[in-house]
Design an enzyme around this catalytic site. Structure first.
Site, mmCIF file in Angstrom:
data_model
loop_
_atom_site.group_PDB
_atom_site.id
_atom_site.type_symbol
_atom_site.label_atom_id
_atom_site.label_comp_id
_atom_site.label_asym_id
_atom_site.label_seq_id
_atom_site.Cartn_x
_atom_site.Cartn_y
_atom_site.Cartn_z
ATOM 1 N N GLY A 72 -116.101 30.570 81.229
ATOM 2 C CA GLY A 72 -116.967 29.660 80.600
ATOM 3 C C GLY A 72 -117.135 28.496 81.064
ATOM 4 N N THR A 73 -116.089 27.641 81.806
ATOM 5 C CA THR A 73 -116.234 26.388 82.049
ATOM 6 C C THR A 73 -117.367 26.166 83.313
ATOM 7 O OG1 THR A 73 -113.995 26.071 81.333
ATOM 8 C CG2 THR A 73 -114.930 24.334 82.884
ATOM 9 N N ASN A 151 -115.431 25.793 68.578
ATOM 10 C CA ASN A 151 -114.281 26.667 68.679
ATOM 11 C C ASN A 151 -113.219 26.167 67.680
ATOM 12 O OD1 ASN A 151 -114.961 24.573 70.703
ATOM 13 N ND2 ASN A 151 -112.860 24.615 70.975
ATOM 14 N N GLN A 179 -118.147 31.051 72.049
ATOM 15 C CA GLN A 179 -117.275 31.403 70.631
ATOM 16 C C GLN A 179 -118.476 32.325 69.951
ATOM 17 O OE1 GLN A 179 -114.212 31.460 69.809
ATOM 18 N NE2 GLN A 179 -113.471 29.992 71.359
ATOM 19 N N GLY A 200 -115.322 36.027 79.347
ATOM 20 C CA GLY A 200 -114.843 37.218 79.172
ATOM 21 C C GLY A 200 -113.473 37.116 78.050
ATOM 22 N N THR A 237 -117.593 36.426 96.768
ATOM 23 C CA THR A 237 -117.492 38.017 96.427
ATOM 24 C C THR A 237 -117.196 38.237 95.015
ATOM 25 O OG1 THR A 237 -116.605 38.369 98.732
ATOM 26 C CG2 THR A 237 -116.230 40.039 97.166
ATOM 27 N N CYS A 325 -101.767 17.656 71.890
ATOM 28 C CA CYS A 325 -100.419 17.532 72.018
ATOM 29 C C CYS A 325 -100.243 17.156 73.768
ATOM 30 C CB CYS A 325 -99.408 18.533 71.371
ATOM 31 S SG CYS A 325 -99.839 20.077 72.008
HETATM 32 C C1 PLP Z 1 -112.784 29.087 75.645
HETATM 33 C C2 PLP Z 1 -114.245 27.893 75.769
HETATM 34 C C3 PLP Z 1 -114.943 27.545 76.738
HETATM 35 C C4 PLP Z 1 -114.153 27.862 78.118
HETATM 36 O O1 PLP Z 1 -114.171 29.111 78.834
HETATM 37 P P1 PLP Z 1 -113.015 29.608 79.793
HETATM 38 O O2 PLP Z 1 -113.560 30.891 80.276
HETATM 39 O O3 PLP Z 1 -111.914 29.370 79.279
HETATM 40 O O4 PLP Z 1 -113.511 28.617 80.830
HETATM 41 C C5 PLP Z 1 -116.021 26.986 76.802
HETATM 42 N N1 PLP Z 1 -116.412 26.655 75.563
HETATM 43 C C6 PLP Z 1 -115.958 27.103 74.433
HETATM 44 C C7 PLP Z 1 -116.736 26.926 73.034
HETATM 45 C C8 PLP Z 1 -114.920 27.696 74.211
HETATM 46 O O5 PLP Z 1 -114.237 28.313 73.357
#
Ligand code: PLP
Length: 398
Positions: A72-73, A151, A179, A200, A237, A325
């Site tokens: 996601g990042t 999130n 999310q 994923g 790849t 934390c």
């Molecule tokens: C977990 C999350 C991400 C990051 O996804 P990763 O696959 O862990 O890099 C980005 N945005 C939100 C809102 C998330 O909850």
């Protein structure tokens, strides 16, 4: 062995056994590089194509509009850079104060490196300040990035309201829907975002695979430059097995969407209601209506979230707290601070995030076990003893 009650699904999810089953042949049997011109490459390539169709299907996209990424990042970073590179004359970015670090930290970096960034505030319930949002848009705005659902609080933002406005103004619109996908009916046919991120491991596929949706008409330039993979939009790849896992998870998510919004929602509601009733000085962080069906963030005033987590951990209950934390400072999270959650509540905030794997018995267990934990911690807490004096202390808003 102790039964683990896992209610930290917004952090990551269990990989579904059916997902694992789909993936296994692509490690040691059909392990070819999908770009290769031989039988093993072909087997991987066919299945990759199928996964693209399934992921597109989950969000109402065309398969060509899906770019597989590593997480996601990466999807979030790719989207912002693509928008900025495609609009080199524009130097303004609009986002929110409560984005995931994948957007927040990039936006803060850009703010120090030649861009002007507006961070739109949220109210006490975590809802976006829409007047502020619309007023912040200018002719210099290159991209708007607003998450579909938060999130931590679970609060849903009005993406379908924002999208047509930005389309009419020709501003690129990205939404971090990590999310939302799998829990809400995210459909890019109905809601005209230009780019959308998903991951994923938030929907029962493995960690280390994600996707970025890019609408056909949207200008794009790659973040990872390399080979011709993903039609030249993302070099490297393909992570074949994980992408196949994501494809299967997308199928399952469609099938389970109803269950998340009925059975899982009812479990969450029961957990929340019973905890609020049984534990004095507790409250929900965030809007209870416009919210993900699986998430509740509950503040137990005058106790430390970390202490609650430790004691729940002893009981086999996994959840997460609202403080960072890791920074060593025990500061409440930027999300709770942006919401103006009082200091004494932010510190004792616990997020429970459920999935279809959770059961009535598990909710029952938490309802029984958590109230005495909170009482015991309060007996030891100087904040509890001094609660009158602390009642009006509010977290500083960042
Ligand atoms: C977990 C999350 C991400 C990051 O996804 P990763 O696959 O862990 O890099 C980005 N945005 C939100 C809102 C998330 O909850």
């Amino acid at each position: 062995m102790m039964h683990i009650v896992y209610m930290d699904n917004n952090a990551t999810t269990k990989v579904d056994p059916q997902v694992v089953e789909e993936m296994i042949p692509y490690f040691m049997e059909s392990y070819g590089n999908p770009s290769s011109m031989h039988i093993l490459g072909g087997q991987a390539g066919i299945k990759l194509k199928e996964a693209r169709v399934n992921v597109a299907g989950l969000i109402g996209a065309q398969p060509e509009e899906i770019i597989f990424t590593s997480c996601g990042t990466e999807s979030d970073n790719t989207a912002i850079w693509a928008a900025l590179k495609s609009n080199p004359g524009k130097k303004h970015i609009v986002t929110t104060r409560v984005e995931h670090p994948a957007i927040k930290n990039l936006a803060e970096y850009l703010a120090k490196n030649g861009y002007r960034v507006t961070f739109v505030p949220v109210d006490r319930k975590g809802r976006l300040d829409m007047d502020f949002f619309y007023e912040s848009l200018t002719d210099d705005t290159a991209v708007v990035s607003v998450m579909w659902a938060n999130n931590e609080s679970g609060v849903i933002f009005p993406i379908e309201e924002i999208a047509p406005v930005l389309r009419d103004r020709g501003i690129v619109f990205h939404s971090d829907a990590v999310q939302a996908v799998g829990k809400l009916p995210v459909n890019v046919e109905k809601v005209e975002v230009d780019m959308l991120s998903l991951s994923g491991h938030k929907l029962h596929a493995p960690k280390g695979v994600g996707a970025l949706y890019v609408r056909k008409r949207t200008k794009f330039s790659p973040f990872l430059m390399g080979g011709h993979q993903e039609k030249g939009r993302r070099g490297g790849t393909e992570n074949v097995a994980s992408i196949i896992g994501l494809g299967k998870a997308a199928q399952l998510a469609l099938e389970r969407h109803e269950e998340v919004n009925t059975r899982v929602r009812a479990l969450r509601d029961r957990l929340e209601k019973e905890l609020l009733e049984r534990i004095p000085n507790s409250m929900v962080n965030g809007d209870q209506e416009m919210r993900l069906p699986n998430t509740t963030s509950i503040a137990f005033e005058y106790v430390e979230g970390e202490a609650i987590l430790l004691m729940m951990n002893e009981l086999g209950i996994c959840a997460s707290s609202g403080s960072a934390c890791t920074s060593g400072s025990l500061e409440p999270s930027h999300v709770l601070r942006a919401m103006g959650v009082p200091f004494t509540a932010a510190h004792g905030s616990i997020r429970f995030s459920l999935s279809t794997y959770n059961t009535d018995q598990e909710v029952e267990f938490i309802i029984k076990k958590l109230p005495p934990v909170i009482s015991r911690l309060r007996e030891m807490s100087p904040f509890w003893a001094d609660r009158e004096g602390l009642a009006n202390a509010v977290c500083s808003v960042q």
